[in-house]
Design a protein around this motif. Sequence first.
Motif, short mmCIF file in Angstrom:
data_model
loop_
_atom_site.label_atom_id
_atom_site.label_comp_id
_atom_site.label_asym_id
_atom_site.label_seq_id
_atom_site.Cartn_x
_atom_site.Cartn_y
_atom_site.Cartn_z
N ASN A 1 53.06 42.22 -14.75
CA ASN A 1 52.80 43.45 -14.01
C ASN A 1 54.05 44.34 -14.03
O ASN A 1 53.99 45.53 -14.28
CB ASN A 1 52.41 43.11 -12.57
N HIS B 1 41.20 34.80 -16.66
CA HIS B 1 42.41 34.11 -17.08
C HIS B 1 42.50 32.76 -16.38
O HIS B 1 42.53 32.71 -15.14
CB HIS B 1 43.65 34.94 -16.75
N ASP C 1 39.72 39.54 -13.91
CA ASP C 1 40.31 40.87 -14.06
C ASP C 1 39.20 41.88 -14.34
O ASP C 1 38.52 41.80 -15.36
CB ASP C 1 41.33 40.84 -15.20
N SER D 1 42.32 41.30 -4.45
CA SER D 1 43.32 42.37 -4.48
C SER D 1 42.79 43.63 -3.79
O SER D 1 41.59 43.83 -3.63
CB SER D 1 43.69 42.70 -5.93
N ILE E 1 41.40 42.52 -9.06
CA ILE E 1 41.26 41.13 -9.51
C ILE E 1 40.75 40.27 -8.36
O ILE E 1 40.91 40.60 -7.18
CB ILE E 1 42.59 40.54 -10.02
N GLN F 1 45.63 46.48 -8.99
CA GLN F 1 44.79 45.96 -10.05
C GLN F 1 43.57 45.25 -9.43
O GLN F 1 43.72 44.42 -8.55
CB GLN F 1 45.58 44.97 -10.91
N VAL G 1 41.53 33.64 -12.66
CA VAL G 1 41.84 35.02 -12.27
C VAL G 1 40.85 35.95 -12.98
O VAL G 1 40.85 36.06 -14.20
CB VAL G 1 43.29 35.39 -12.65
N PHE H 1 46.65 42.09 -18.32
CA PHE H 1 47.34 40.82 -18.54
C PHE H 1 47.27 40.42 -20.00
O PHE H 1 46.37 40.80 -20.73
CB PHE H 1 46.71 39.70 -17.69
N ILE I 1 51.74 36.48 -13.61
CA ILE I 1 50.98 37.72 -13.44
C ILE I 1 51.92 38.86 -13.03
O ILE I 1 51.91 39.95 -13.60
CB ILE I 1 49.87 37.55 -12.39
N SER J 1 39.71 45.21 -14.58
CA SER J 1 40.41 46.48 -14.79
C SER J 1 40.00 47.22 -16.05
O SER J 1 40.20 48.44 -16.13
CB SER J 1 41.91 46.23 -14.84
N TYR K 1 40.53 45.68 -6.09
CA TYR K 1 39.13 45.26 -6.20
C TYR K 1 38.32 45.77 -5.00
O TYR K 1 37.20 46.26 -5.16
CB TYR K 1 39.02 43.75 -6.28
#
Length: 273
Positions: free
Chosen positions: A269, A211, A226, A155, A142, A140, A224, A233, A265, A228, A158
Amino acid sequence: MIIVSKRNILLLGFLTVLTVLVLGVIGYRFFLHPELASQLGFKLTAERFLFIAVVVATILALFYGAALMRSRNVSREIEKMIEHTGSDDYKPEVSLRKLGRLGRQISRLYTRLNELNRKLVLRIGAQSSLIGFLVGNMNQPILITDILGRIQYISKGYVEKKKASRSELLSDFVENLSADIVTQSILSKAANSHAAVDVYLEKEKEQITVHPVYNRDGDVSYLVFDFSHEHFFSREALVPETRDAEGGRQHRPKKDSFFGGIGAIFRRNGKKG
């Protein structure tokens, strides 16, 4: 050991010496009463009584004086320790030794707290490494930042999506990625809604979701990001699951730790997987 204010010691010493002298004077005057003064024996007794009172008062005064001279100002020594805490060349054992038995007890407590603090630091360091490993291997896309917007974790998803360099991004500020990302604005919205915040990136023509992760005082500690576009989430605040005394699951809104929030998280997930 009894800790007493020096002012109280001085007052107690003064009253004790004064009481002895007053009793000596009263006894002296009693034995010199007109009906008794004509007898030589009572006159000598009066003089001896007064002499003994003076001697006892002097001994008491010397005793209290010596006690004050040998005593240490506990508050002053502790304030000195607090002031010099963190200094490389300061050794608290020197100040604690001056406090005698109390100092030895504080020294044992000091040593115990240092040991607990060292274990806590090691545990936090291990947890941080674990989170870095888990986030670093997520597909993911992030980013995780602190409340200043400084990037802490990236991540694998990313890095692959943005063709970015992990080493260059770490400790950089997320606001440098896009002019539309304003950390303070995100924090303000998160504080009001206690939920995820959407941010539209005009140049990239994409919308990301941020988040918030709360600490146990209910304040945002981490964010966080995201990237995506899949609503991976939940939009609710990242809150770890806890268990009550009967084993049932509970949720503590707004009050969780960073690791608890990150744990949420990975639980989500797993559910989506």
